[in-house]
Scaffold this active site. Sequence first.
Site, PDB file in Angstrom:
ATOM      1  N   ASP A   1      31.898 -29.677   2.709  1.00 57.70           N
ATOM      2  CA  ASP A   1      31.910 -28.210   2.557  1.00 57.70           C
ATOM      3  C   ASP A   1      32.451 -27.864   1.178  1.00 57.70           C
ATOM      4  OD1 ASP A   1      34.376 -29.186   4.368  1.00 57.70           O
ATOM      5  OD2 ASP A   1      35.065 -27.682   2.934  1.00 57.70           O
TER       6      ASP A   1
ATOM      7  N   GLU B   1      34.121 -41.191  11.291  1.00 56.92           N
ATOM      8  CA  GLU B   1      34.028 -41.624   9.896  1.00 56.92           C
ATOM      9  C   GLU B   1      34.098 -43.159   9.803  1.00 56.92           C
ATOM     10  OE1 GLU B   1      36.416 -37.757   8.021  1.00 56.92           O
ATOM     11  OE2 GLU B   1      37.525 -39.542   8.597  1.00 56.92           O
TER      12      GLU B   1
HETATM   13  N1  ADE Z   1      37.837 -32.147   5.418  1.00 54.72           N
HETATM   14  C1  ADE Z   1      36.584 -31.737   5.209  1.00 54.72           C
HETATM   15  N2  ADE Z   1      36.561 -30.542   4.575  1.00 54.72           N
HETATM   16  C2  ADE Z   1      37.853 -30.177   4.386  1.00 54.72           C
HETATM   17  C3  ADE Z   1      38.492 -29.059   3.808  1.00 54.72           C
HETATM   18  N3  ADE Z   1      37.800 -28.062   3.289  1.00 54.72           N
HETATM   19  N4  ADE Z   1      39.835 -29.035   3.800  1.00 54.72           N
HETATM   20  C4  ADE Z   1      40.546 -30.046   4.338  1.00 54.72           C
HETATM   21  N5  ADE Z   1      40.006 -31.130   4.897  1.00 54.72           N
HETATM   22  C5  ADE Z   1      38.663 -31.203   4.923  1.00 54.72           C
END
Ligand code: ADE
Length: 248
Positions: free
Chosen positions: A206, A16
Amino acid sequence: MAPIARVAVLFAMDAEARPLIDALGLTLDADAFARVGGDVPMRVYSGTLKSGARVDVVCAGSCARHNVCNVGTVGAALSTYETCATLRPDVIVNAGTAGGFAKRGGEVGDVYVATKFKNHDRRIPIPGYDKYGVGEYDAWPTPRLIEALGCKTGVVCTGNSLDATETCRALLDEFECSVKEMEAAAIAHVAHLFNVPVIAVKTITDIVDGPQATEEEFLRNLSSAADALRDVVPRVVEFLDGKSVDEL
Ligand code: ADE
């Protein structure tokens, strides 16, 4: 108020951070945290912005035992403590990837700026400890930055798990969470001890309330969310450069 003289940008994962390090031409400052002694995992990359302000990108580093990045609240708290104690930034920017929520209009690739930070996995049902566990912190208000970025805003909730139990999901709903990740509330907690304003910029990998398994969706979209970070974080740093924290 004086212009910002020192900005620290905190990341959990090297993937990142790398695009910002490259975009700003920063160099590793191997001695930045030398006062601690021992082999602290954090890595600091430093440089100077147009206004002459100093920028330090602080990565949580890798776990020597497991050879993966120190994601989560422990690594974040260590990074933030040492950043505040040693580098003395005027403002901290926490950047990284996160889960979003379809029910709040979130989509993969979205950019969010945090409005506040809460913990969703510190559940202590004892009076006093219950509120301590959640530990709500306000993000530093940045209306002009948000307008300039044209990004979404929302509550960022932090926990040490990538998945979400039914109890987590109920709390994430109660907290009207738009962004679920693993560091920001820990960073805000430590930064508040030092009275350092915190801004968080998160890109979505996500959808927590979507049909796909989080870990698969996360891994599939990590590089596109890192691309979104590569585009937005230099813009954030450029926006801060030459301004006071009250002008954000
Ligand atoms: N980083 C990226 N997606 C995530 C998620 N669903 N929960 C926690 N950290 C994350």
